[in-house]
Design a protein around this motif. Structure first.
Motif, PDB file in Angstrom:
ATOM      1  N   GLY A  93       0.801  -1.251  -0.116  1.00 47.49           N
ATOM      2  CA  GLY A  93      -0.138   0.087   0.130  1.00 47.49           C
ATOM      3  C   GLY A  93       0.836   1.230   0.111  1.00 47.49           C
ATOM      4  O   GLY A  93       0.505   2.255  -0.795  1.00 47.49           O
ATOM      5  N   GLN A  94       1.897   1.279   0.916  1.00 49.85           N
ATOM      6  CA  GLN A  94       2.990   2.183   0.856  1.00 49.85           C
ATOM      7  C   GLN A  94       3.563   2.661  -0.405  1.00 49.85           C
ATOM      8  O   GLN A  94       3.934   3.903  -0.907  1.00 49.85           O
ATOM      9  N   LYS A  95       3.880   1.452  -1.020  1.00 43.87           N
ATOM     10  CA  LYS A  95       4.611   1.597  -2.417  1.00 43.87           C
ATOM     11  C   LYS A  95       3.355   2.162  -3.470  1.00 43.87           C
ATOM     12  O   LYS A  95       3.969   3.058  -4.259  1.00 43.87           O
ATOM     13  N   LEU A  96       2.239   1.647  -3.397  1.00 45.55           N
ATOM     14  CA  LEU A  96       1.110   2.376  -4.319  1.00 45.55           C
ATOM     15  C   LEU A  96       1.134   3.884  -4.151  1.00 45.55           C
ATOM     16  O   LEU A  96       1.132   4.711  -4.878  1.00 45.55           O
ATOM     17  N   ILE A  97       1.153   4.418  -2.954  1.00 43.18           N
ATOM     18  CA  ILE A  97       0.906   5.573  -2.350  1.00 43.18           C
ATOM     19  C   ILE A  97       2.163   6.365  -3.059  1.00 43.18           C
ATOM     20  O   ILE A  97       1.910   7.527  -3.842  1.00 43.18           O
ATOM     21  N   LYS A  98       3.382   5.858  -3.186  1.00 40.88           N
ATOM     22  CA  LYS A  98       4.530   6.520  -3.424  1.00 40.88           C
ATOM     23  C   LYS A  98       4.406   6.510  -5.022  1.00 40.88           C
ATOM     24  O   LYS A  98       5.225   7.462  -5.522  1.00 40.88           O
ATOM     25  N   GLU A  99       4.092   5.492  -5.678  1.00 45.26           N
ATOM     26  CA  GLU A  99       4.273   5.274  -6.864  1.00 45.26           C
ATOM     27  C   GLU A  99       3.157   5.980  -7.888  1.00 45.26           C
ATOM     28  O   GLU A  99       3.140   6.392  -9.150  1.00 45.26           O
ATOM     29  N   GLN A 100       1.873   6.076  -7.062  1.00 44.21           N
ATOM     30  CA  GLN A 100       0.639   6.494  -7.991  1.00 44.21           C
ATOM     31  C   GLN A 100       0.764   7.710  -8.721  1.00 44.21           C
ATOM     32  O   GLN A 100       0.276   7.994  -9.766  1.00 44.21           O
ATOM     33  N   PRO A 101       1.399   9.147  -8.092  1.00 44.44           N
ATOM     34  CA  PRO A 101       1.620  10.175  -9.126  1.00 44.44           C
ATOM     35  C   PRO A 101       2.300   9.849 -10.287  1.00 44.44           C
ATOM     36  O   PRO A 101       2.091  10.347 -11.339  1.00 44.44           O
ATOM     37  N   ASP A 102       3.254   8.828 -10.170  1.00 44.38           N
ATOM     38  CA  ASP A 102       4.151   8.723 -11.444  1.00 44.38           C
ATOM     39  C   ASP A 102       3.423   7.881 -12.304  1.00 44.38           C
ATOM     40  O   ASP A 102       3.587   8.072 -13.579  1.00 44.38           O
ATOM     41  N   LEU A 103       2.661   6.920 -12.030  1.00 43.88           N
ATOM     42  CA  LEU A 103       1.724   6.351 -12.780  1.00 43.88           C
ATOM     43  C   LEU A 103       0.678   7.053 -13.394  1.00 43.88           C
ATOM     44  O   LEU A 103       0.434   6.911 -14.471  1.00 43.88           O
ATOM     45  N   VAL A 104       0.235   7.958 -12.717  1.00 41.80           N
ATOM     46  CA  VAL A 104      -0.868   8.867 -13.563  1.00 41.80           C
ATOM     47  C   VAL A 104      -0.152   9.840 -14.519  1.00 41.80           C
ATOM     48  O   VAL A 104      -0.579   9.815 -15.564  1.00 41.80           O
ATOM     49  N   THR A 105       0.895  10.148 -14.051  1.00 41.96           N
ATOM     50  CA  THR A 105       1.711  11.067 -15.104  1.00 41.96           C
ATOM     51  C   THR A 105       2.090  10.222 -16.135  1.00 41.96           C
ATOM     52  O   THR A 105       1.795  10.908 -17.249  1.00 41.96           O
ATOM     53  N   LYS A 106       2.589   9.254 -16.257  1.00 41.51           N
ATOM     54  CA  LYS A 106       2.935   8.361 -17.300  1.00 41.51           C
ATOM     55  C   LYS A 106       1.668   7.985 -18.167  1.00 41.51           C
ATOM     56  O   LYS A 106       1.661   8.030 -19.219  1.00 41.51           O
ATOM     57  N   GLY A 107       0.464   7.860 -17.451  1.00 41.75           N
ATOM     58  CA  GLY A 107      -0.670   7.394 -18.047  1.00 41.75           C
ATOM     59  C   GLY A 107      -1.275   8.575 -19.051  1.00 41.75           C
ATOM     60  O   GLY A 107      -1.663   8.575 -19.993  1.00 41.75           O
ATOM     61  N   MET A 108      -1.088   9.839 -18.345  1.00 42.96           N
ATOM     62  CA  MET A 108      -1.345  11.078 -19.041  1.00 42.96           C
ATOM     63  C   MET A 108      -0.517  11.396 -20.350  1.00 42.96           C
ATOM     64  O   MET A 108      -0.951  11.688 -21.257  1.00 42.96           O
ATOM     65  N   GLN A 109       0.747  11.084 -20.041  1.00 44.76           N
ATOM     66  CA  GLN A 109       1.813  11.173 -21.286  1.00 44.76           C
ATOM     67  C   GLN A 109       1.325  10.080 -22.312  1.00 44.76           C
ATOM     68  O   GLN A 109       1.489  10.683 -23.478  1.00 44.76           O
ATOM     69  N   ILE A 110       1.000   9.218 -22.179  1.00 44.32           N
ATOM     70  CA  ILE A 110       0.522   7.912 -23.023  1.00 44.32           C
ATOM     71  C   ILE A 110      -0.684   8.550 -23.803  1.00 44.32           C
ATOM     72  O   ILE A 110      -0.644   8.621 -25.061  1.00 44.32           O
ATOM     73  N   GLY A 111      -1.776   9.110 -23.190  1.00 42.63           N
ATOM     74  CA  GLY A 111      -2.924   9.599 -23.738  1.00 42.63           C
ATOM     75  C   GLY A 111      -2.615  11.084 -24.586  1.00 42.63           C
ATOM     76  O   GLY A 111      -3.006  11.040 -26.020  1.00 42.63           O
ATOM     77  N   GLN A 112      -1.510  11.826 -24.169  1.00 42.97           N
ATOM     78  CA  GLN A 112      -1.428  13.080 -24.973  1.00 42.97           C
ATOM     79  C   GLN A 112      -0.532  12.458 -26.189  1.00 42.97           C
ATOM     80  O   GLN A 112      -0.615  13.081 -27.177  1.00 42.97           O
ATOM     81  N   GLN A 113       0.275  11.414 -26.038  1.00 38.46           N
ATOM     82  CA  GLN A 113       1.055  10.974 -27.243  1.00 38.46           C
ATOM     83  C   GLN A 113       0.280  10.420 -28.107  1.00 38.46           C
ATOM     84  O   GLN A 113       0.146  10.504 -29.506  1.00 38.46           O
ATOM     85  N   ARG A 114      -0.966   9.631 -27.819  1.00 42.59           N
ATOM     86  CA  ARG A 114      -1.683   9.043 -28.598  1.00 42.59           C
ATOM     87  C   ARG A 114      -2.492  10.102 -29.469  1.00 42.59           C
ATOM     88  O   ARG A 114      -2.839   9.946 -30.680  1.00 42.59           O
ATOM     89  N   VAL A 115      -2.905  11.329 -28.750  1.00 39.14           N
ATOM     90  CA  VAL A 115      -3.722  12.258 -29.323  1.00 39.14           C
ATOM     91  C   VAL A 115      -2.859  12.846 -30.466  1.00 39.14           C
ATOM     92  O   VAL A 115      -3.165  13.179 -31.642  1.00 39.14           O
ATOM     93  N   LEU A 116      -1.341  13.155 -30.146  1.00 44.55           N
ATOM     94  CA  LEU A 116      -0.565  13.874 -30.972  1.00 44.55           C
ATOM     95  C   LEU A 116      -0.280  12.963 -32.155  1.00 44.55           C
ATOM     96  O   LEU A 116      -0.022  13.353 -33.388  1.00 44.55           O
ATOM     97  N   ASP A 117       0.004  11.613 -32.024  1.00 45.13           N
ATOM     98  CA  ASP A 117       0.071  10.787 -33.128  1.00 45.13           C
ATOM     99  C   ASP A 117      -1.134  10.785 -34.025  1.00 45.13           C
ATOM    100  O   ASP A 117      -0.806  10.254 -35.273  1.00 45.13           O
ATOM    101  N   ASN A 118      -2.210  10.683 -33.479  1.00 47.88           N
ATOM    102  CA  ASN A 118      -3.406  10.447 -34.515  1.00 47.88           C
ATOM    103  C   ASN A 118      -4.331  12.134 -34.510  1.00 47.88           C
ATOM    104  O   ASN A 118      -5.421  12.195 -34.885  1.00 47.88           O
ATOM    105  N   ARG A 119      -3.388  13.128 -34.467  1.00 46.54           N
ATOM    106  CA  ARG A 119      -3.908  14.152 -34.416  1.00 46.54           C
ATOM    107  C   ARG A 119      -4.850  14.503 -35.744  1.00 46.54           C
ATOM    108  O   ARG A 119      -5.920  15.229 -35.728  1.00 46.54           O
ATOM    109  N   THR A 120      -4.370  14.319 -37.063  1.00 48.65           N
ATOM    110  CA  THR A 120      -5.014  14.443 -38.129  1.00 48.65           C
ATOM    111  C   THR A 120      -6.374  13.821 -38.272  1.00 48.65           C
ATOM    112  O   THR A 120      -7.293  14.181 -38.653  1.00 48.65           O
TER     113      THR A 120
END
Length: 165
Positions: free
Chosen positions: A109-136
């Motif tokens: 649980g403590q590991k999840l608390i520690k890693e959660q912000p990084d996981l959210v950031t990485k997930g957001m980056q994946i979403g942003q990259q998908r939008v950029l890759d498929n912008r057209t």
């Protein structure tokens, strides 16, 4: 008359104090939010979101301070804490909140608390990259949807004009 006024004031003040007291269910939700460092996670997530917006829209860089002030005022942990507690109270029983809190006290649980912000950031980056890759494709979908809406609006206006004749 004076006694009645004092009685009404005492009743009013006691109702305010009662309303401000948290139930044990609400306290369980608050404890879980505190244990999971929700305040820090939210601050870090908001900062990441803002930085992403500034990278995508450099013209916003001069107003970064205003955006930070807005976020702090309207969507910081402090500003929405009561609503967050209400969401958890609506979603989980008090016993479930205690169980969740116990999980977060474990090493995993403590590991999840520690890693959660990084996981959210990485997930957001994946979403942003998908939008950029498929912008057209997105742009074409938006253009087509707007054209369909304009055609529907024109047809509706023509139909209304025909009815008015």
């Amino acid at each position: 008359m004076r006694r009645l006024l004092i009685l009404v004031c005492v009743m009013f003040l006691s109702s305010i104090l009662y309303a401000q007291e948290m139930s044990s269910h609400e306290k369980a939700a608050e404890n879980m939010l505190e244990l999971t460092n929700t305040k820090d996670v939210m601050a870090q997530t908001l900062e990441t979101m803002l930085e992403s917006q500034l990278q995508a829209n450099p013209q916003l860089i001069p107003v970064k301070g205003a955006m930070e002030a807005f976020f702090q005022k309207h969507i910081s942990y402090e500003s929405i804490k009561d609503e967050l507690i209400a969401i958890y109270v609506e979603t989980f029983t008090e016993e479930e909140l205690y169980a969740i809190t116990e999980f977060y006290k474990t090493p995993v649980g403590q590991k999840l608390i520690k890693e959660q912000p990084d996981l959210v950031t990485k997930g957001m980056q994946i979403g942003q990259q998908r939008v950029l890759d498929n912008r057209t494709e997105l742009e074409m979908m938006v253009i087509n949807a707007l054209a369909e809406q304009a055609a529907a609006d024109s047809a509706a206006a023509a139909s209304q004009m025909e009815e008015e004749k």
